[in-house]
Design an enzyme around this catalytic site. Structure first.
Site, short mmCIF file in Angstrom:
data_model
loop_
_atom_site.label_atom_id
_atom_site.label_comp_id
_atom_site.label_asym_id
_atom_site.label_seq_id
_atom_site.Cartn_x
_atom_site.Cartn_y
_atom_site.Cartn_z
N GLU A 48 0.81 -1.22 0.00
CA GLU A 48 0.00 0.00 0.00
C GLU A 48 0.84 1.26 0.00
OE1 GLU A 48 -0.40 -2.50 2.10
OE2 GLU A 48 -2.24 -3.42 1.30
N PHE B 78 -6.40 0.07 5.24
CA PHE B 78 -4.99 0.09 4.87
C PHE B 78 -4.54 1.47 4.40
CE2 PHE B 78 -5.29 -4.08 5.89
CZ PHE B 78 -6.03 -4.86 5.02
#
Lengths: 281, 335
Positions: free
Chosen positions: B80, B105
């Site tokens: 991410e 996330f």
């Protein structure tokens, strides 16, 4: 409108000297700072800005330019020194380094410094951004390259390894990274903080074309940039540059605790004198 | 330690929802993958639009865009921080990335990257994230209870919590037309359609009174606007007249409309959100009211400041008081 491409090899040593000198003058202005890093990376920056990279000093956002992303934002002092020498940042602004309302803050900021392509203070961000830049340039069919400099301490950040994997995954042969291995970070020698050797083996295993050079041997650094640019395989390229903190000013080279160095006011002139003494003929 | 399970045959035992349970009620009108289809439509006229994801293309409906425009779809792998850093780089080169992952996330693991490489550098990246608030029974790892609080506090960030498929379809081109970073929560899969019957039009930065009423004003966003509208109907049966002010843009907040509606005397003001009561729409509205000297009777419906349980979504929504029934019950209790 002069587009800088190849520079004459003998001139580069002088450029490195000027970069070091500019950095010392900025350090003097602030009284402290990441001056040892600026001295260690001057040769790499000289090779980048006066040999390898394509850009227009008077038009820092020229679309055809090679992009230079400074991931280790605290090396801004070094990048400013190079950009002042290159004519991208006006010489008159050198004295404003680190002062209020300056366009030259201590940590590089993309928003208001000409030629600063990213805001780098957080560390470990630049290589991911560079992956995006390289992908974008390929999308546009551009032959411009992305150069990115980061420090050995940043090898500790997991995000850097995400980017290392990604660059190889996407075969980003337009991406040239340089990692400054000066073996110093905030709490001590980098190899003792989080061991990263054998670094060349790791990077090769991750699918990069790797060269390891003495980062203060200007000829070797120039040759490495050339080889990085012209390497034929569809791989990203990295130059692992072993450098010496404080290079060019012997009493700073030997100073312990030089990650964030404190220099007494009178020592700045001593440093400039030492630099001049060692100046290439 | 949790005590050992004791079967209670008087109650039906629901299974823990799959990570991606549907929030649509049985028989509710839905549309499939509104975000994915809206992005495809947008991309036909905007060649600078690209899609990026961190191994959640299928679960954010981005795979629909990817199927239509495979050369404009970037799979970054389960990384991410890389996703958002690279999105910044692509935006710097003139593209408009729609970067997707789960809300948890983006708001937790990648916060510094979004903060520094996207928000501070003012890159034109649209961060679109699934599993907002409590829309997963999978447990705290996937329940984004504080994403709105985190992104509200980020300078330069526009924050959107859409209610339904109708709104998502309209919000996609609207956030594309906006120059600058955007964080938008996303509902995926079979998404309820509710606002079409009210003639609703999404406008970035605007709160809209979907339904007026003199006894209570429910200020809500996202999923809770859907619940508030249902609650208002059942409250009407009990002769309680509830207004619903839908606030899909959490930042910048439409203070003018909020103050106008909350300033009408004689109404209980309740802020309802699919988010922690800490730092989200409720506290944003409270701040606006206090600073303006408007002090209605004020209550919040939202998720508690706690790690939420795992379990079946209907059970969890009931337990945490965000079903339409619970919303109506709480409002009656406060009046």
């Amino acid at each position: 409108m002069e587009t800088k491409t190849l520079s004459n090899a003998p001139g580069i040593a002088d450029r490195a000297y000027q970069i070091r000198r500019n950095a010392l003058r900025m350090g003097e202005v602030q009284g402290q700072g990441y001056i040892a890093q600026a001295l260690d990376i001057a040769d790499v920056l000289a090779a980048a800005y006066f040999h390898a990279m394509r850009y227009r000093p008077e038009d820092p956002s020229w679309e055809g330019r090679d992009r230079f992303l400074l991931s280790n934002g605290h090396y801004a002092i070094a990048l400013y020194a190079a950009m002042i020498e290159a004519g991208i940042v006006p010489e008159a602004e050198l004295e404003t380094y680190g002062f209020d309302e300056s366009r030259l803050p201590m940590s590089g900021m993309a928003a208001y410094t000409p030629g600063m392509e990213m805001s780098g203070g957080s560390l470990g961000l630049g290589l991911s951004i560079a992956v995006g830049r390289a992908l974008g340039l390929k999308r546009k069919g551009s032959d411009a390259r992305v150069y990115t400099l980061f420090s050995d301490g940043e090898l500790d950040e997991g995000s850097v390894w995400e980017a290392i994997m990604s660059a190889a995954h996407f075969k980003l042969d337009n991406l040239i990274a340089i990692v400054d291995v000066n073996n110093q970070q905030a709490d001590g020698p980098s190899t003792q903080m989080l061991a990263f050797e054998p670094l060349v083996d790791k990077l090769e295993a991750f699918g990069w074309f790797v060269q390891r050079v003495d980062g203060n041997d200007l000829d070797a650094v120039v040759a490495a940039f050339d080889a990085a640019k012209h390497h034929a395989e569809p791989k990203p390229r990295i130059i692992v540059a072993d450098t010496l903190m404080g290079k060019g000013v012997p009493f700073l080279e030997q100073r312990e605790k030089n990650h964030f160095i404190r220099v007494e006011p009178h020592e700045w002139q001593l440093a400039i004198t030492a630099l001049e003494t060692g100046r290439p003929a | 330690m949790k005590p050992a399970y004791k079967p209670d045959s008087s109650k039906p035992r629901l299974t823990t929802s799959a990570m991606i349970a549907s929030i649509a009620a049985e028989g509710q009108k839905t549309r499939p993958a509104p975000f994915g289809h809206a992005l495809v439509d947008l991309a036909r006229t905007r060649p600078d639009v690209i899609g990026m994801t961190a191994d959640l293309g299928k679960y954010t409906d981005l795979h629909i865009f990817g199927k239509e425009f495979p050369d404009r779809y970037y799979q970054m792998g389960m990384a991410e921080q890389l996703l958002f850093g690279a999105a910044s780089g692509l935006a710097a080169e003139g593209f408009m990335p729609f970067a997707t992952t789960y809300a948890v996330f983006a708001s937790r693991r990648a916060y510094d990257f979004i903060h520094q490489t996207i928000a501070e550098e003012e890159r034109n990246v649209k961060i679109v994230c699934a599993l907002p608030g409590l829309t997963s029974g999978y447990g705290p790892s996937h329940q984004a209870t504080e994403d709105l609080a985190l992104f509200r506090a980020m300078p330069n960030m526009t924050v959107i919590d859409p209610c339904d498929a109708h709104e998502i379809e309209q919000a996609v081109p609207a956030i594309a037309a906006h120059q600058g970073p955007v964080y938008m929560r996303l509902l995926r899969g079979q998404v309820p359609v509710v606002l079409d019957e009210y003639g609703y039009q999404f406008e970035l930065g605007k709160a809209k009174l979907i339904r007026d009423g003199k006894d209570a004003l429910i200020i809500s966003s996202g999923l809770l606007t859907m619940r508030a509208l249902e609650a208002a109907k059942s409250l009407a049966d009990d002769h309680v007249d509830a207004a619903v002010l839908h606030v899909p843009t959490i930042k910048p907040l439409d203070a003018e409309t909020i103050l106008r509606e909350a300033g009408k005397t004689g109404r209980l003001v309740v802020v309802a959100e699919n988010h922690s009561v800490v730092g989200g729409l409720g506290e944003a509205v409270a701040g606006v009211l206090m600073r303006s000297g408007i002090y209605p009777t004020f209550r919040q419906i939202g998720l508690p400041d706690a790690f939420l349980a795992a379990g079946a979504l209907p059970t969890l929504h009931d337990h945490y008081g965000i079903t339409a029934t619970a919303v109506a019950r709480q409002i009656k209790g406060w009046l």
